[in-house]
Each structure stands twice: as structure tokens, then as C-alpha cells.
Design an enzyme around this catalytic site. Sequence first.
Site, short mmCIF file in Angstrom:
data_model
loop_
_atom_site.label_atom_id
_atom_site.label_comp_id
_atom_site.label_asym_id
_atom_site.label_seq_id
_atom_site.Cartn_x
_atom_site.Cartn_y
_atom_site.Cartn_z
N GLU A 55 -6.32 -1.93 9.66
CA GLU A 55 -4.86 -1.84 9.75
C GLU A 55 -4.43 -1.59 11.19
OE1 GLU A 55 -3.13 1.12 7.14
OE2 GLU A 55 -1.16 0.92 8.08
N ARG A 78 19.22 -17.34 34.97
CA ARG A 78 20.36 -16.45 35.25
C ARG A 78 20.48 -16.20 36.77
NH1 ARG A 78 25.11 -14.13 33.59
NH2 ARG A 78 25.33 -12.04 34.50
N GLY A 87 7.43 13.96 1.36
CA GLY A 87 6.88 15.19 1.95
C GLY A 87 5.51 15.02 2.56
N ALA A 88 5.02 13.79 2.68
CA ALA A 88 3.66 13.59 3.20
C ALA A 88 3.55 12.27 3.94
CB ALA A 88 2.65 13.63 2.05
N ILE A 144 0.85 -1.19 0.00
CA ILE A 144 0.00 0.00 0.00
C ILE A 144 0.89 1.24 0.00
CG2 ILE A 144 -0.34 -0.33 2.51
CD1 ILE A 144 -3.19 1.20 1.08
C1 LIG Z 1 9.15 0.47 8.69
C2 LIG Z 1 8.07 1.35 8.11
C3 LIG Z 1 7.08 0.78 7.32
C4 LIG Z 1 6.10 1.61 6.75
N1 LIG Z 1 5.19 1.06 5.87
C5 LIG Z 1 4.38 1.89 5.15
C6 LIG Z 1 3.58 1.38 4.07
O1 LIG Z 1 3.56 0.18 3.79
N2 LIG Z 1 2.83 2.26 3.36
C7 LIG Z 1 2.81 3.61 3.63
O2 LIG Z 1 2.13 4.35 2.94
N3 LIG Z 1 3.56 4.13 4.65
C8 LIG Z 1 4.35 3.30 5.41
N4 LIG Z 1 5.14 3.82 6.41
C9 LIG Z 1 5.09 5.24 6.70
C10 LIG Z 1 4.48 5.60 8.05
O3 LIG Z 1 3.11 5.34 8.06
C11 LIG Z 1 4.86 7.05 8.35
O4 LIG Z 1 6.24 7.07 8.63
C12 LIG Z 1 4.07 7.64 9.49
O5 LIG Z 1 2.72 7.77 9.16
C13 LIG Z 1 4.61 9.01 9.96
O6 LIG Z 1 4.82 9.86 8.87
P1 LIG Z 1 6.26 10.59 8.72
O7 LIG Z 1 7.31 9.55 8.86
O8 LIG Z 1 6.25 11.41 7.51
O9 LIG Z 1 6.37 11.52 10.00
P2 LIG Z 1 5.81 13.03 10.15
O10 LIG Z 1 4.41 13.09 9.68
O11 LIG Z 1 6.80 13.97 9.53
O12 LIG Z 1 5.83 13.21 11.72
C14 LIG Z 1 7.00 13.61 12.47
C15 LIG Z 1 6.57 13.83 13.92
O13 LIG Z 1 5.59 14.88 13.98
C16 LIG Z 1 4.45 14.42 14.65
N5 LIG Z 1 3.24 15.04 14.10
C17 LIG Z 1 2.88 15.15 12.79
N6 LIG Z 1 1.69 15.76 12.70
C18 LIG Z 1 1.29 16.05 13.96
C19 LIG Z 1 0.15 16.68 14.54
N7 LIG Z 1 -0.87 17.14 13.78
N8 LIG Z 1 0.08 16.81 15.88
C20 LIG Z 1 1.08 16.34 16.66
N9 LIG Z 1 2.18 15.75 16.20
C21 LIG Z 1 2.29 15.60 14.86
C22 LIG Z 1 4.43 12.92 14.41
O14 LIG Z 1 3.63 12.24 15.38
C23 LIG Z 1 5.91 12.59 14.54
O15 LIG Z 1 6.25 12.47 15.89
C24 LIG Z 1 6.10 3.00 7.02
C25 LIG Z 1 7.09 3.55 7.87
C26 LIG Z 1 8.08 2.76 8.36
C27 LIG Z 1 9.17 3.42 9.17
#
Ligand SMILES: Cc1cc2nc3c(=O)[nH]c(=O)nc-3n(C[C@H](O)[C@H](O)[C@H](O)COP(=O)(O)OP(=O)(O)OC[C@H]3O[C@@H](n4cnc5c(N)ncnc54)[C@H](O)[C@@H]3O)c2cc1C
Length: 378
Positions: free
Chosen positions: A240, A266, A127-128, A121
Site C-alpha cells: 500500500e 505566460r 476513534g481509531a 479496506i
Molecule cells: C481521503 C481519505 C481516504 C482514506 N481511505 C481509507 C481507507 O480506504 N481505509 C481505511 O481504513 N482508512 C482510510 N483513511 C484513513 C486514514 O488512513 C487515516 O485518516 C490516517 O491513518 C490517520 O488517522 P486519523 O485520521 O484518525 O488521525 P489521528 O490518528 O487522530 O492523527 C492525528 C494527528 O496525530 C498524529 N499522531 C497520531 N499518533 C501519533 C504518534 N504516535 N506520534 C506522533 N504523532 C501522532 C498524526 O500523525 C496526525 O498528525 C482515509 C483517509 C482519508 C482522509
Amino acid sequence: MGTEELELFRDTVKRFLADNVEPHYEKWEKAGIFPKDLYLQMGEAGLLCVDQPEEYGGIGAPFEFSCVIVEEVARMGFLALASNLTVHSDIAAPYILHLGSEAQKQKYLPKMASGECIGAIGMTEPGAGSDLQGMKTSATPDGDDYLINGSKTFITNGQHAGVVVLATKTDPKAGARGTTLFTVDTTLPGFKRGRNLDKIGLHSADTSELFFDNLRISKDEVLGRLGGGFGHLIDELPRERLVLAVSAVAHAQGALEKTIEYVTTRKAFGTPIASFQNTRFELAKIKTDIEIHRAYMEKCTAMYANGTMDVTTAAMIKLATTEMEGRVTDACLQLFGGYGYMTEYPISRYWADARIQRIYGGTSEIMKEVIARSLVGR
Ligand SMILES: Cc1cc2nc3c(=O)[nH]c(=O)nc-3n(C[C@H](O)[C@H](O)[C@H](O)COP(=O)(O)OP(=O)(O)OC[C@H]3O[C@@H](n4cnc5c(N)ncnc54)[C@H](O)[C@@H]3O)c2cc1C
């Protein structure tokens, strides 16, 4: 199907994992990916997409059977495999089952149940992430087709995927209403896999970048409603999040089992460390933490099975259980002392793997936002 069938099925899953996963897992973790053929083996053993109807290759089992697979994989400490499997069987396949045309279902679902076609998925972009409305991947109409351009990152199953349920913008000016899902066959020209990314845990999980360069796709591959993508994501996210909660409780349980084995053998100061009051109280707290969350998780599983699971409840169970998993794996590692920090002791993997569960599928902070919204609005 009753409890007895469920427990028999659990035994089958355990045997499969003991025979086909346990002997190789260490090697796969070092290689940074498990082999694609494992999906074929799991398909052959009837362990993929089990709650899918028989006409699409599943066995039409109740949802609890799918949960049992995730539970055993996570409990045994194979969380990388659990994360990839759930994306395939519990996320990508249900999207196609619930939203697909008959042609899409026939094209993908039987092959997903057999393990010939692996599902992914694609929502997150560089950036998103939390803010999915900021996604830029576009699908532009071109005659009877669309041209897809953009990139996704962190995509589970990215290297192995045969189909990607892809979130795109078909109308960049329409905000959430301009989002459309597609089923993207990864053999199409214009699809490119990027790196399998290095992670601090889930080493054998395939987590990749994907690129789309003028990928021409038929309008028949639109999944669900044109412009309805955001609503579809919201409808499908509860499963999910619930399945992540199932894995979190089982993974914490597995960490506790490993810890009990260790503290009873242990010794320190001439006595097993299990005899110290601190160890005993920590184990008691851990057990209680797990059981409370298991009870809520079972309630939520029943809600999902009878169609009453809502977005807020799914956020609560995901938040509660993954935070508990973090607490439990950390407390368990502490009881191993320095050995807990050594990669040869499986508890170190439980701890490192658990960390991501509070981030993917929506971060803990986003879960709190969803819950708060149900209480006091935006
Ligand atoms: C191992 C792994 C597997 C994954 N698998 C998938 C996959 O199969 N498909 C897919 O589409 N994605 C996948 N992801 C992506 C994952 O869902 C995102 O990393 C996650 O949703 C967070 O987005 P971001 O990393 O961009 O963080 P950001 O959105 O940049 O967030 C950074 C920080 O800001 C905080 N934050 C952001 N907005 C707010 C708010 N409104 N209020 C308070 N705090 C906030 C967040 O909680 C976080 O602490 C995967 C990620 C990993 C690491």
C-alpha cells in the site's frame, strides 16, 4: 515481459485515460464521485488487478504493470481515481489473494478483475486511525457465524464496494492478537453505507462511512488467521505504501509538466516567466527533487517485486515521496501566481489532491515512528 512490453502497456493506459476519463473528469469532480461503470470499462480494457494470476481473472503481469497504471492516472492529474483504483487493485485484491481460502479467491477475485465487484479496506474508525489497536468494531462468535457490529470511516470505495476487507476485534481483551480480518459481502443484511464525505481535494474519490448492525457472517469469511489480523495488516501495508509512493512521484511529475507549459507561455515584464532566474532555478530544483525520489522509488519497486521489501523501507519511501510531492506541487502552484489558486487551472487540483498523501496509508509522523523504531527501538 520486458521494457518494450511495459511501454506498450503504458500507451494503452494513456489512450484509455484520454478516451474514457479526461473528457468526463471535471464532471465527476463536481458530482463528488466517479461512476461505478468506470470499473467495468477498466476491467474490460484489462486494467484491473493486472498482476493477479490468470486463474483468478488477472493477466499474471509483473508488479511493474500495476505501477504503470497508477503512474499514468496520477501523472495526468486524476489522483482521486488513482486512490480508488489502488485500494481496489493494489490493496483489497492482494489481501484476498495472499490470505484468502480458495473459496474466497474464487468468489471475489475474478469479479474484481472484471470490475463487477469493487474492493474496499475498512480499518479506520472514528476513534481509531493511527492507533488501530483502539478499534471497536466487533465480530462476536454465534454458532458457525459471527455477528459484526460497529462502524468505519474514511473508507475509500465505500459507496461502490461489493466486498470490504474488514478489520474487527474478535477478542477485545487480547489486544493486537484479538484482531481478525473478514471479507464482507456488502449485500449482506446489516451492512449500511453512510455519507460520501466532503473533502478539500480528491473530490471524485468515494470516501465513506460504513455501518455494521448485527451483520451475520459465516466463519468461512474470516480472511487469514483468526486473531492474526494485525500481523496481516503489517504484512500487507508495504505494498500500500509503495504504491502511494509510485503515485506521489508520478503526480509530482505531472505537476511539473503542467508548470513547464505555463511558464513558457505566460509573460510578465514583456518576457516569458520561464526566462526569470527564479523560475529556472525553481524548475531545476523541482526536477532534481523528483528524479532523486524516482530513483529510490524504482529501487523499492524492484525490492517489492523480488520479495525483499520490508516495513521500514516502505515507511521511508512513503514518507520521502509524499513529502516531496507536497513540496513540488506547492512550488509549481506558486509559479502560476493567482491563476494557480483558481480551480479552472489544473495545478490547483494537483496541489489540493497532494495534501492527503501525507495522511492516509499512515501519516508522515507514523512513518517516522516506524523508521525510528528500526533504529533505536520503542
Ligand atoms: C481521503 C481519505 C481516504 C482514506 N481511505 C481509507 C481507507 O480506504 N481505509 C481505511 O481504513 N482508512 C482510510 N483513511 C484513513 C486514514 O488512513 C487515516 O485518516 C490516517 O491513518 C490517520 O488517522 P486519523 O485520521 O484518525 O488521525 P489521528 O490518528 O487522530 O492523527 C492525528 C494527528 O496525530 C498524529 N499522531 C497520531 N499518533 C501519533 C504518534 N504516535 N506520534 C506522533 N504523532 C501522532 C498524526 O500523525 C496526525 O498528525 C482515509 C483517509 C482519508 C482522509
